[in-house]
Design a protein around this motif. Structure first.
Motif, PDB file in Angstrom:
ATOM      1  N   ILE A  77      84.110  37.388  57.258  1.00 65.54           N
ATOM      2  CA  ILE A  77      82.967  37.754  58.099  1.00 65.54           C
ATOM      3  C   ILE A  77      82.774  39.273  58.063  1.00 65.54           C
ATOM      4  CG2 ILE A  77      82.163  37.875  60.506  1.00 65.54           C
ATOM      5  CD1 ILE A  77      83.380  35.073  60.900  1.00 65.54           C
ATOM      6  N   SER A  81      79.511  41.014  56.534  1.00 63.07           N
ATOM      7  CA  SER A  81      78.711  41.813  57.472  1.00 63.07           C
ATOM      8  C   SER A  81      78.530  43.243  56.976  1.00 63.07           C
ATOM      9  CB  SER A  81      79.363  41.864  58.852  1.00 63.07           C
ATOM     10  OG  SER A  81      79.543  40.575  59.358  1.00 63.07           O
ATOM     11  N   LYS A  91      74.676  42.252  57.452  1.00 61.05           N
ATOM     12  CA  LYS A  91      74.512  42.128  58.908  1.00 61.05           C
ATOM     13  C   LYS A  91      73.075  42.331  59.373  1.00 61.05           C
ATOM     14  CE  LYS A  91      76.287  46.730  59.897  1.00 61.05           C
ATOM     15  NZ  LYS A  91      77.617  47.294  59.941  1.00 61.05           N
ATOM     16  N   THR A  95      71.841  36.445  60.533  1.00 69.44           N
ATOM     17  CA  THR A  95      72.289  36.475  61.934  1.00 69.44           C
ATOM     18  C   THR A  95      73.811  36.274  61.951  1.00 69.44           C
ATOM     19  OG1 THR A  95      72.147  34.093  62.253  1.00 69.44           O
ATOM     20  CG2 THR A  95      70.123  35.358  62.615  1.00 69.44           C
ATOM     21  N   PRO A  96      74.482  36.647  63.058  1.00 67.52           N
ATOM     22  CA  PRO A  96      75.937  36.414  63.139  1.00 67.52           C
ATOM     23  C   PRO A  96      76.302  34.954  62.869  1.00 67.52           C
ATOM     24  CG  PRO A  96      75.201  37.789  64.957  1.00 67.52           C
ATOM     25  CD  PRO A  96      73.957  37.351  64.239  1.00 67.52           C
ATOM     26  N   GLU A 100      78.728  33.635  59.820  1.00 75.15           N
ATOM     27  CA  GLU A 100      79.905  32.797  60.021  1.00 75.15           C
ATOM     28  C   GLU A 100      79.806  31.525  59.178  1.00 75.15           C
ATOM     29  OE1 GLU A 100      81.131  32.042  64.095  1.00 75.15           O
ATOM     30  OE2 GLU A 100      82.358  30.378  63.358  1.00 75.15           O
TER      31      GLU A 100
END
Ligand code: HEC
Length: 111
Positions: A77, A81, A91, A95-96, A100
């Motif tokens: 991650i 990112s 990033k 989106t987060p 993931e």
């Protein structure tokens, strides 16, 4: 202000408050739903195949072989990112939840 007006005001404030908080929990539920339906494989094929290849072993311009990677989920991650070497950071692009999901997908490429 007479009593009736005061009552309307109180009811109005209460409704505004109730609607506001309901909307918030709705959008949280939608976030959760989106997270559950994000398809890491799809994102991988769109954003990552170019360098890492379908199977994760293409190695364009020194791309790490994802089939051999021993990084943890958190480390993946982080790399996705923030980028590393010629790999650009994602990033601002994903989106987060998407980061993931695609990180989890890279773990499936391990042989
Ligand atoms: C422009 C080519 C390029 C693209 C596009 C790219 N990568 Fe990379 N990736 C690299 C390179 C090169 C490295 C090795 C960087 C280094 O160690 O200097 C790397 C490293 C990694 C690593 C670390 C592996 C390890 O064991 O060190 C992961 C995980 C990773 N990429 C996942 C992804 C994912 C997921 C995507 C798509 C969202 C992606 N990459 C898109 C080029 C790319």
């Amino acid at each position: 202000m007479n009593r009736k007006n005061v009552l309307f005001l109180i009811v109005g404030i209460f409704l505004a408050w109730a609607c506001g908080s309901k909307q918030q929990s709705n959008s949280k539920a939608i976030d959760k739903l989106q997270e559950a339906t994000i398809d890491g494989k799809n994102i991988y094929q769109r954003e990552c195949v170019l360098c890492h290849g379908e199977e994760g072993d293409k190695g364009v311009a020194g791309s790490a072989h994802l089939t051999q990677s021993s990084l943890t989920l958190e480390e993946r991650i982080y790399v996705i990112s923030n980028g590393r070497g010629i790999m650009q950071p994602f990033k601002n692009k994903l989106t987060p939840g998407e980061i993931e999901a695609v990180a989890r997908y890279t773990q499936e490429l391990k042989r």
